[in-house]
Design a protein around this motif. Structure first.
Motif, PDB file in Angstrom:
ATOM      1  N   UNK A 306     -28.065  -1.601  14.295  1.00 18.64           N
ATOM      2  CA  UNK A 306     -28.401  -1.113  15.636  1.00 18.64           C
ATOM      3  C   UNK A 306     -29.051  -2.267  16.363  1.00 18.64           C
ATOM      4  N   UNK A 307     -28.684  -2.442  17.632  1.00 24.75           N
ATOM      5  CA  UNK A 307     -29.408  -3.487  18.353  1.00 24.75           C
ATOM      6  C   UNK A 307     -29.987  -2.936  19.645  1.00 24.75           C
ATOM      7  N   UNK A 308     -31.150  -3.459  19.971  1.00 21.10           N
ATOM      8  CA  UNK A 308     -31.815  -3.066  21.217  1.00 21.10           C
ATOM      9  C   UNK A 308     -31.888  -4.323  22.065  1.00 21.10           C
ATOM     10  N   UNK A 309     -31.273  -4.267  23.233  1.00 20.20           N
ATOM     11  CA  UNK A 309     -31.281  -5.445  24.089  1.00 20.20           C
ATOM     12  C   UNK A 309     -32.242  -5.227  25.252  1.00 20.20           C
ATOM     13  N   UNK A 310     -33.194  -6.131  25.401  1.00 19.96           N
ATOM     14  CA  UNK A 310     -34.159  -6.000  26.505  1.00 19.96           C
ATOM     15  C   UNK A 310     -33.687  -6.890  27.660  1.00 19.96           C
ATOM     16  N   UNK A 311     -33.419  -6.287  28.805  1.00 20.92           N
ATOM     17  CA  UNK A 311     -32.904  -7.095  29.924  1.00 20.92           C
ATOM     18  C   UNK A 311     -33.975  -8.025  30.498  1.00 20.92           C
ATOM     19  N   UNK A 312     -33.549  -9.140  31.095  1.00 18.93           N
ATOM     20  CA  UNK A 312     -34.516 -10.056  31.716  1.00 18.93           C
ATOM     21  C   UNK A 312     -35.273  -9.362  32.851  1.00 18.93           C
ATOM     22  N   UNK A 313     -36.477  -9.815  33.114  1.00 18.48           N
ATOM     23  CA  UNK A 313     -37.322  -9.166  34.123  1.00 18.48           C
ATOM     24  C   UNK A 313     -36.679  -9.180  35.510  1.00 18.48           C
ATOM     25  N   UNK A 314     -35.957 -10.254  35.821  1.00 24.33           N
ATOM     26  CA  UNK A 314     -35.414 -10.344  37.186  1.00 24.33           C
ATOM     27  C   UNK A 314     -34.359  -9.269  37.474  1.00 24.33           C
ATOM     28  N   UNK A 315     -33.791  -8.687  36.422  1.00 25.40           N
ATOM     29  CA  UNK A 315     -32.795  -7.636  36.662  1.00 25.40           C
ATOM     30  C   UNK A 315     -33.436  -6.264  36.776  1.00 25.40           C
ATOM     31  N   UNK A 316     -34.757  -6.203  36.618  1.00 27.55           N
ATOM     32  CA  UNK A 316     -35.429  -4.888  36.732  1.00 27.55           C
ATOM     33  C   UNK A 316     -36.705  -5.021  37.571  1.00 27.55           C
ATOM     34  N   UNK A 317     -36.521  -5.309  38.889  1.00 30.70           N
ATOM     35  CA  UNK A 317     -37.678  -5.580  39.743  1.00 30.70           C
ATOM     36  C   UNK A 317     -38.662  -4.428  39.845  1.00 30.70           C
ATOM     37  N   UNK A 318     -38.204  -3.195  39.571  1.00 33.53           N
ATOM     38  CA  UNK A 318     -39.128  -2.051  39.659  1.00 33.53           C
ATOM     39  C   UNK A 318     -40.262  -2.178  38.657  1.00 33.53           C
ATOM     40  N   UNK A 319     -40.062  -2.961  37.602  1.00 31.53           N
ATOM     41  CA  UNK A 319     -41.104  -3.085  36.577  1.00 31.53           C
ATOM     42  C   UNK A 319     -42.189  -4.098  36.966  1.00 31.53           C
ATOM     43  N   UNK A 320     -41.899  -4.947  37.960  1.00 29.59           N
ATOM     44  CA  UNK A 320     -42.809  -6.060  38.234  1.00 29.59           C
ATOM     45  C   UNK A 320     -44.206  -5.582  38.650  1.00 29.59           C
ATOM     46  N   UNK A 321     -44.255  -4.672  39.645  1.00 28.83           N
ATOM     47  CA  UNK A 321     -45.575  -4.233  40.106  1.00 28.83           C
ATOM     48  C   UNK A 321     -46.333  -3.419  39.058  1.00 28.83           C
ATOM     49  N   UNK A 322     -45.674  -2.453  38.395  1.00 28.45           N
ATOM     50  CA  UNK A 322     -46.410  -1.742  37.346  1.00 28.45           C
ATOM     51  C   UNK A 322     -46.919  -2.680  36.256  1.00 28.45           C
ATOM     52  N   UNK A 323     -46.122  -3.690  35.913  1.00 30.29           N
ATOM     53  CA  UNK A 323     -46.569  -4.638  34.888  1.00 30.29           C
ATOM     54  C   UNK A 323     -47.768  -5.437  35.387  1.00 30.29           C
ATOM     55  N   UNK A 324     -47.692  -5.871  36.653  1.00 37.94           N
ATOM     56  CA  UNK A 324     -48.805  -6.645  37.218  1.00 37.94           C
ATOM     57  C   UNK A 324     -50.073  -5.812  37.145  1.00 37.94           C
ATOM     58  N   UNK A 325     -49.949  -4.560  37.528  1.00 38.01           N
ATOM     59  CA  UNK A 325     -51.117  -3.676  37.502  1.00 38.01           C
ATOM     60  C   UNK A 325     -51.643  -3.504  36.073  1.00 38.01           C
ATOM     61  N   UNK A 326     -50.712  -3.369  35.159  1.00 40.31           N
ATOM     62  CA  UNK A 326     -51.073  -3.202  33.749  1.00 40.31           C
ATOM     63  C   UNK A 326     -51.866  -4.417  33.241  1.00 40.31           C
ATOM     64  N   UNK A 327     -51.394  -5.621  33.605  1.00 41.23           N
ATOM     65  CA  UNK A 327     -52.082  -6.832  33.141  1.00 41.23           C
ATOM     66  C   UNK A 327     -53.432  -7.007  33.827  1.00 41.23           C
ATOM     67  N   UNK A 328     -53.504  -6.612  35.101  1.00 34.48           N
ATOM     68  CA  UNK A 328     -54.795  -6.695  35.801  1.00 34.48           C
ATOM     69  C   UNK A 328     -55.799  -5.780  35.092  1.00 34.48           C
ATOM     70  N   UNK A 329     -55.353  -4.541  34.827  1.00 34.21           N
ATOM     71  CA  UNK A 329     -56.243  -3.576  34.161  1.00 34.21           C
ATOM     72  C   UNK A 329     -56.721  -4.123  32.809  1.00 34.21           C
ATOM     73  N   UNK A 330     -55.808  -4.760  32.093  1.00 34.07           N
ATOM     74  CA  UNK A 330     -56.173  -5.338  30.795  1.00 34.07           C
ATOM     75  C   UNK A 330     -57.244  -6.411  30.956  1.00 34.07           C
ATOM     76  N   UNK A 331     -57.076  -7.248  31.970  1.00 31.82           N
ATOM     77  CA  UNK A 331     -57.986  -8.381  32.162  1.00 31.82           C
ATOM     78  C   UNK A 331     -59.358  -7.961  32.655  1.00 31.82           C
TER      79      UNK A 331
END
Ligand SMILES: Nc1ncnc2c1ncn2[C@@H]1O[C@H](COP(=O)(O)OP(=O)(O)OP(=O)(O)O)[C@@H](O)[C@H]1O
Ligand SMILES: [Mg+2]
Length: 458
Positions: A306-331
């Motif tokens: 079984x393989x799981x392929x994770x697409x590059x970030x640029x092909x999923x722009x909807x994830x950029x802001x939630x990820x940014x927020x996630x990293x800010x919260x972590x920091x």
């Protein structure tokens, strides 16, 4: 109905705009200079600001900056005389939605107002009053907002409880290790150890003894018996990262270990059982390596059941802001959330992210280190993002064709072609404007600005 703040030092324009917008049912507040507008912004909620650029004593650019700081979710349209178009372009870089040259046609103004409000509405589903996403979705520790990442998470959920070996593929920094950890934690082995091992980091001569252990005196320097990673991961999961670096000679032994769940220590004579689940990742295409003869075909098939392929970030722009927020919260670890300029959001969404999520994480750390007055502004971003944003020429109307029409200026021709091209791309993307904007290499705001009104809701 939307509430609009108008700032202009020309009373005639103020009363004209007031009349037009009230007649369309908008709620309107008037200010005769930037300072007055700023006071209103502090005390009342607005959806849109329409501001002249040239005003005394506080001008439109200063007001725009203050608006971005005070109320990042308020859209802004700048009014400008032809002589100051350069400033208007500057204003857009500062996060204004659009500008309207004076004198303007009423229809044009109303259309721009509608577009700006539609855009704000579409963004407000994502952005809260502080400029951040509210609808953050998690699967374990994985932030997944885009359909692509949601699919990855569904796959994890489905395969985690099984015993199969899984191959995780994706560009550097896309989250392969995170996915491996999630597979482990959603499996029946979650109480057991999760051991990630980077095969490329092990010296070739030591890989075998690292993986399988060695007996005392197996080779020079083996003064004590060593427990290998397979043994250490018993009852748990072993994540073989960069498995492409496993020397060819060792691949058959690895295959045996995975297939028969038996290993033999270096220097040992007996085989013994190890109950370990194997997950693997590779930063090279293993199929190509199989063809080249540097990776065993049988091992390849065993690993990629079984393989799981994770697409590059640029092909999923909807994830950029939630990820940014996630990293800010972590920091910030529960500290106060810094506000973020719309200009920053737009730069983050237009960047190509060659280093994927890890690069985004580093960018956020950079921003937080260089916070200005507790805010994430354009100046807190690493300069490579700014450079890449400014070099982005925007959408080019491709395949310009058409018949010559007398009296049609080049600009008018280009405008028509641009609209046609936008429509084609949006249709091709099944009406998905986020995907279309990505494909066109422009921001979502720019797409809305350029869109003929009738296509905005379709
Ligand atoms: N969807 C996500 N949600 C939250 N954090 C993420 C996500 N994807 C990646 N990360 C974070 O980004 C960083 C890089 O991820 P990870 O180390 O898993 O990537 P990788 O694909 O293994 O990279 P490499 O190929 O360089 O080894 C980690 O800090 C990880 O936690
Ligand atoms: Mg990794």
């Amino acid at each position: 109905m939307a509430k609009i703040l108008i700032a202009d030092d020309d009373p005639t324009i103020l009363s004209l705009l007031n009349k037009i917008l009230l007649s369309k049912g908008y709620e309107v507040q008037l200010a005769s200079h930037g300072g007055e507008a700023e006071k209103l912004l502090k005390t009342e909620q607005f959806d849109l600001l329409i501001s002249d650029i040239k005003m005394e004593p506080v001008d439109g650019m200063q007001l725009l900056k203050r608006t971005r700081q005070l109320r990042p979710h308020v859209g802004a349209i700048m009014l400008t005389a032809y002589a100051t178009v350069a400033t208007a372009v500057e204003a857009m870089k500062e996060g204004a939605f659009d500008y309207i040259p004076k004198p303007f046609k009423i229809d044009e103004l109303l259309e721009t107002v509608k577009r700006a409000l539609d855009y704000q509405k579409s963004m407000s589903q994502q952005i809260s009053n502080t400029g951040y996403i509210e609808t953050k979705k998690y699967f374990g520790n994985i932030v997944a907002e885009s359909d692509e990442m949601i699919k990855v998470c569904e796959m994890i959920k489905r395969v985690a409880p099984t015993k199969t070996t899984i191959m995780i593929t994706g560009e550097s920094g896309t989250g392969k290790e995170l996915v491996a950890e999630a597979v482990h934690s959603f499996s029946a082995r979650s109480e057991g150890p999760f051991l990630p091992v980077n095969c490329a980091a092990l010296p070739e001569t030591l890989i075998e003894s690292e993986l399988f252990g060695h007996t005392k005196g197996a080779f020079t320097g083996a003064s004590t018996e060593k427990v290998g990673l397979f043994e250490a991961a018993r009852g748990g999961t072993l994540f073989l990262d960069e498995i492409n670096s496993i020397p060819h000679g060792l691949q058959s032994k690895l295959l045996r270990a995975i297939q028969n769940k038996k290993i033999r220590k270096v220097g040992g004579t007996e085989e013994f059982d190890v109950d370990v689940r194997i997950l693997a990742a590779s930063n090279r295409n293993l199929e190509t390596m199989v063809k080249e003869g540097s990776f065993r075909e049988d091992l390849f098939y065993r690993l990629s059941v079984i393989s799981i392929d994770i697409p590059p970030l640029k092909t999923r722009p909807e994830d950029i802001l939630p990820l940014a927020q996630h990293f800010i919260a972590q920091e910030i670890e529960g500290g106060e959330f810094p506000s973020m300029d719309n200009a920053v959001l737009s730069i983050l969404q237009n960047y190509t992210w060659p280093g994927n999520v890890r690069e985004l994480q580093n960018v956020i750390q950079h921003c937080l280190t260089f916070l200005l007055d507790g805010k994430i502004t354009k100046d807190t971003l690493p300069s490579k993002l700014i450079v890449s944003y400014e070099e982005n020429p925007g959408a080019q109307a491709a395949a310009l064709s058409g018949e010559f029409e007398r009296g049609k200026s080049l600009k008018a021709f280009l405008r028509v072609k641009e609209k046609e091209y936008l429509k084609t791309v949006i249709d091709t993307m099944g009406g998905d404007k986020v995907a279309a904007a990505k494909e066109l290499d422009i921001s979502l705001a720019t797409l809305y600005r350029k869109l003929p009104e009738e296509q905005q809701d379709s």
